[in-house]
Design a protein around this motif. Structure first.
Motif, PDB file in Angstrom:
ATOM      1  N   LYS A 236       0.177   9.435   0.435  1.00  0.00           N
ATOM      2  CA  LYS A 236      -0.987   8.626   0.795  1.00  0.00           C
ATOM      3  C   LYS A 236      -2.181   9.497   1.186  1.00  0.00           C
TER       4      LYS A 236
ATOM      5  N   GLN B 216      -5.191  -6.444   4.491  1.00  0.00           N
ATOM      6  CA  GLN B 216      -5.590  -6.870   3.143  1.00  0.00           C
ATOM      7  C   GLN B 216      -4.385  -7.227   2.265  1.00  0.00           C
TER       8      GLN B 216
ATOM      9  N   HIS C 155      -8.452  -3.654  -1.959  1.00  0.00           N
ATOM     10  CA  HIS C 155      -9.340  -2.656  -1.365  1.00  0.00           C
ATOM     11  C   HIS C 155     -10.804  -3.092  -1.494  1.00  0.00           C
TER      12      HIS C 155
ATOM     13  N   ARG D  20       3.402  -1.376  -7.604  1.00  0.00           N
ATOM     14  CA  ARG D  20       2.620  -0.293  -7.024  1.00  0.00           C
ATOM     15  C   ARG D  20       3.207   0.059  -5.653  1.00  0.00           C
TER      16      ARG D  20
ATOM     17  N   CYS E  24       0.860  -1.181   0.000  1.00  0.00           N
ATOM     18  CA  CYS E  24       0.000   0.000   0.000  1.00  0.00           C
ATOM     19  C   CYS E  24       0.899   1.235   0.000  1.00  0.00           C
TER      20      CYS E  24
ATOM     21  N   GLU F 298      -2.328  -5.744  -3.375  1.00  0.00           N
ATOM     22  CA  GLU F 298      -1.403  -5.262  -2.342  1.00  0.00           C
ATOM     23  C   GLU F 298      -0.657  -6.441  -1.720  1.00  0.00           C
TER      24      GLU F 298
ATOM     25  N   ASP G  93      -2.844  -0.675   5.462  1.00  0.00           N
ATOM     26  CA  ASP G  93      -3.528  -1.775   4.761  1.00  0.00           C
ATOM     27  C   ASP G  93      -2.888  -3.155   4.940  1.00  0.00           C
TER      28      ASP G  93
HETATM   29 MN    MN Z   1      -3.982   0.641   0.180  1.00  0.00          MN
END
Ligand code: MN
Ligand code: PEP
Length: 337
Positions: free
Chosen positions: A131, A312, A272, A126, A102, A298, A309
């Motif tokens: 943020k 996840q 997400h 990524r 993330c 992620e 994050d």
């Molecule tokens: Mn994220």
């Protein structure tokens, strides 16, 4: 409006049509096809009508685009766009895979994540350096230092870098470092940012807002294309509903709807979309089954220690398993990964 030029029309004809469109107060967007050239003319709809152009020798027809989004629509461009994003085709048979943390957190973290992304088969890394956090007290990203770390990870792995831009003033800095600018869900209808990113001409990963209808989303994407930036990848990342079992409700209906409405590639972010690492692989497979052109996932070398994050985020070996699970589904729908 779409202005269809006659077969055999010349480059000079196209220039003349573009000039006429501009003189009438619209912006011309030509598509030069093998058989035909067309010009999309967009602008304030209360301006002079363009039907007069039918009187020009080289013009076959002037057709209205009925959808509220024009350049993104299949009315303007019926064939699916296969984008060349920093040398990687996106929208073709090969799925585009974007993976990474993330947030960029440290040298060690981003390098480990980049190697894991590459091992799993991603073409894009990524990682957020800027943020958009719900709380002002949450980690806001390493900013320029994070961009430097992403550049280093790109140099080491060859992966292309996708990173989020949250403010108009940061666009020039991000353009220097990123291969793809991400516009996140929270900025889906930030029209000033969309226009600035459109003007930059950098490829864009454009996420759907969490409370944005598909129609609103495509009209927002139009801001990017209207600036002449056609390198836009759409991304379904879940919407806000009454359901609380998952962080968001991953709206996979949106995938075939978007594929019907627009020529742009559509990827899915099940990280997400679910907010729960254990649910991500199943929704990744479902996304590919329903026609997505790729995935954004992620991953983190140590999700338990992630600054954002973590719940996840997949571990490196879980990401490899996810891709292995996606592969037969991709094959079943005529795609490769
Ligand atoms: Mn994220
Ligand atoms: C992200 O990609 O980390 C992010 C902030 O996503 P979204 O904009 O979809 O919430």
């Amino acid at each position: 409006m779409i202005i269809v030029l006659k077969c055999g029309s010349t480059a000079e004809d196209l220039t003349r049509v573009e000039k006429r469109v501009t003189d009438l107060g619209y912006r011309p967007h030509p598509i030069v096809g093998v058989e035909r050239t067309i010009v999309g003319a967009v602008g304030r709809e209360d301006k002079t009508p363009l039907h007069d152009l039918e009187a020009m020798e080289c013009v076959e027809a002037v057709i209205p685009i009925l959808r509220p989004y024009k350049l993104v629509s299949r009315e303007f461009k019926p064939e699916t766009s296969v984008l060349d994003i920093a040398g990687i085709p996106v929208g073709g048979p090969a799925l585009a895979i974007m993976a990474g943390p993330c947030s960029v957190e440290s040298h060690e973290q981003i390098l480990a994540a980049a190697e894991a992304a590459q091992r799993g088969g991603a073409q894009f890394l990524r990682g957020g350096a800027f943020k958009p956090r719900t709380s002002p007290y949450a980690f806001q990203g390493l900013r320029e230092e994070g961009l430097e770390l992403l550049a280093e990870a790109r140099a080491t792995t060859g992966l292309k870098v996708v990173t989020e831009v949250v403010s108009v003033k940061d666009v020039p800095l991000l353009v220097e470092y990123a291969d793809v600018l991400q516009i996140g869900a929270r900025n889906c209808q930030n029209y000033a940012l969309l226009s600035a990113v459109g003007e930059s001409q950098k490829p864009v990963l454009f996420k759907r807002g969490m409370a944005t209808t598909i129609k609103e989303y495509l009209q927002a994407a139009e801001y990017l294309l209207d600036k002449g930036n056609f390198n836009v990848i759409l991304c379904e990342r879940g919407i806000r509903t009454f359901e609380t079992a998952t962080r968001n409700t991953l709206d996979l209906n949106a995938v075939p709807v978007l594929k019907r409405e627009t020529h742009l590639p559509v990827i899915v972010d099940p990280s997400h979309g679910t907010g729960v690492a254990a649910l991500v692989p199943a929704m990744a497979r479902a996304a590919i089954a329903c026609g997505a052109d790729g995935l954004m996932i992620e991953i983190h070398p140590n999700p338990g220690a992630a600054l954002s994050d973590g719940p996840q985020s997949l571990k490196p070996d879980e990401f490899e398993e996810l891709i292995a699970g996606v592969r037969p589904v991709a094959q079943a729908v005529g795609r490769t990964v």
